[in-house]
Design a protein around this motif. Structure first.
Motif, PDB file in Angstrom:
ATOM      1  N   VAL A  51       0.838  -1.201   0.000  1.00  0.00           N
ATOM      2  CA  VAL A  51       0.000   0.000   0.000  1.00  0.00           C
ATOM      3  C   VAL A  51       0.873   1.252   0.000  1.00  0.00           C
ATOM      4  O   VAL A  51       0.589   2.222  -0.714  1.00  0.00           O
ATOM      5  CB  VAL A  51      -0.958  -0.005   1.216  1.00  0.00           C
ATOM      6  CG1 VAL A  51      -1.643   1.336   1.392  1.00  0.00           C
ATOM      7  CG2 VAL A  51      -1.989  -1.113   1.068  1.00  0.00           C
ATOM      8  N   LEU A  52       1.949   1.237   0.781  1.00  0.00           N
ATOM      9  CA  LEU A  52       2.871   2.369   0.806  1.00  0.00           C
ATOM     10  C   LEU A  52       3.509   2.593  -0.567  1.00  0.00           C
ATOM     11  O   LEU A  52       3.593   3.730  -1.040  1.00  0.00           O
ATOM     12  CB  LEU A  52       3.957   2.129   1.856  1.00  0.00           C
ATOM     13  CG  LEU A  52       5.013   3.207   2.009  1.00  0.00           C
ATOM     14  CD1 LEU A  52       4.385   4.512   2.472  1.00  0.00           C
ATOM     15  CD2 LEU A  52       6.080   2.764   2.991  1.00  0.00           C
ATOM     16  N   ALA A  54       2.244   1.730  -3.469  1.00  0.00           N
ATOM     17  CA  ALA A  54       1.205   2.237  -4.375  1.00  0.00           C
ATOM     18  C   ALA A  54       0.959   3.725  -4.131  1.00  0.00           C
ATOM     19  O   ALA A  54       0.783   4.496  -5.087  1.00  0.00           O
ATOM     20  CB  ALA A  54      -0.080   1.441  -4.180  1.00  0.00           C
ATOM     21  N   ALA A  55       0.940   4.139  -2.863  1.00  0.00           N
ATOM     22  CA  ALA A  55       0.731   5.558  -2.553  1.00  0.00           C
ATOM     23  C   ALA A  55       1.872   6.411  -3.106  1.00  0.00           C
ATOM     24  O   ALA A  55       1.635   7.500  -3.647  1.00  0.00           O
ATOM     25  CB  ALA A  55       0.614   5.747  -1.042  1.00  0.00           C
ATOM     26  N   VAL A  58       1.396   6.731  -6.899  1.00  0.00           N
ATOM     27  CA  VAL A  58       0.336   7.695  -7.221  1.00  0.00           C
ATOM     28  C   VAL A  58       0.852   9.114  -7.033  1.00  0.00           C
ATOM     29  O   VAL A  58       0.580   9.999  -7.852  1.00  0.00           O
ATOM     30  CB  VAL A  58      -0.918   7.433  -6.352  1.00  0.00           C
ATOM     31  CG1 VAL A  58      -1.906   8.572  -6.458  1.00  0.00           C
ATOM     32  CG2 VAL A  58      -1.568   6.116  -6.753  1.00  0.00           C
ATOM     33  N   GLN A  59       1.612   9.343  -5.974  1.00  0.00           N
ATOM     34  CA  GLN A  59       2.140  10.675  -5.718  1.00  0.00           C
ATOM     35  C   GLN A  59       3.105  11.112  -6.813  1.00  0.00           C
ATOM     36  O   GLN A  59       3.065  12.248  -7.270  1.00  0.00           O
ATOM     37  CB  GLN A  59       2.838  10.726  -4.359  1.00  0.00           C
ATOM     38  CG  GLN A  59       3.296  12.105  -3.959  1.00  0.00           C
ATOM     39  CD  GLN A  59       2.134  13.065  -3.781  1.00  0.00           C
ATOM     40  OE1 GLN A  59       1.176  12.748  -3.086  1.00  0.00           O
ATOM     41  NE2 GLN A  59       2.204  14.222  -4.408  1.00  0.00           N
TER      42      GLN A  59
END
Length: 70
Positions: A51-52, A54-55, A58-59
């Protein structure tokens, strides 16, 4: 001026050595930590890190698009 360059090169070499030691230690401790966490703990850590990642992705994309539009 040459003394400052030498000092800077020495500092970089020290930092590289420190990073190598940290990498070596983390790889040596990977199996004991995996046994300590168990399969469920390893799965949880894997999902959280996914999840980290993926974040962060996205950023980076958002920053890139913002840069293109600016």
């Amino acid at each position: 001026l040459e003394v400052d360059a030498h000092h800077g090169n020495q500092r970089v070499a020290e930092l590289i050595g420190g990073v190598l030691l940290l990498c070596f230690a983390s790889l040596q401790l990977a199996t004991p930590i995996g046994k300590l966490l168990g399969q469920t703990g390893v799965n949880v850590v894997t999902r959280v890190l996914g999840v980290l990642l993926a974040a962060l992705a996205v950023q980076y994309v958002a920053d890139g698009v913002k840069g293109l539009l600016a």
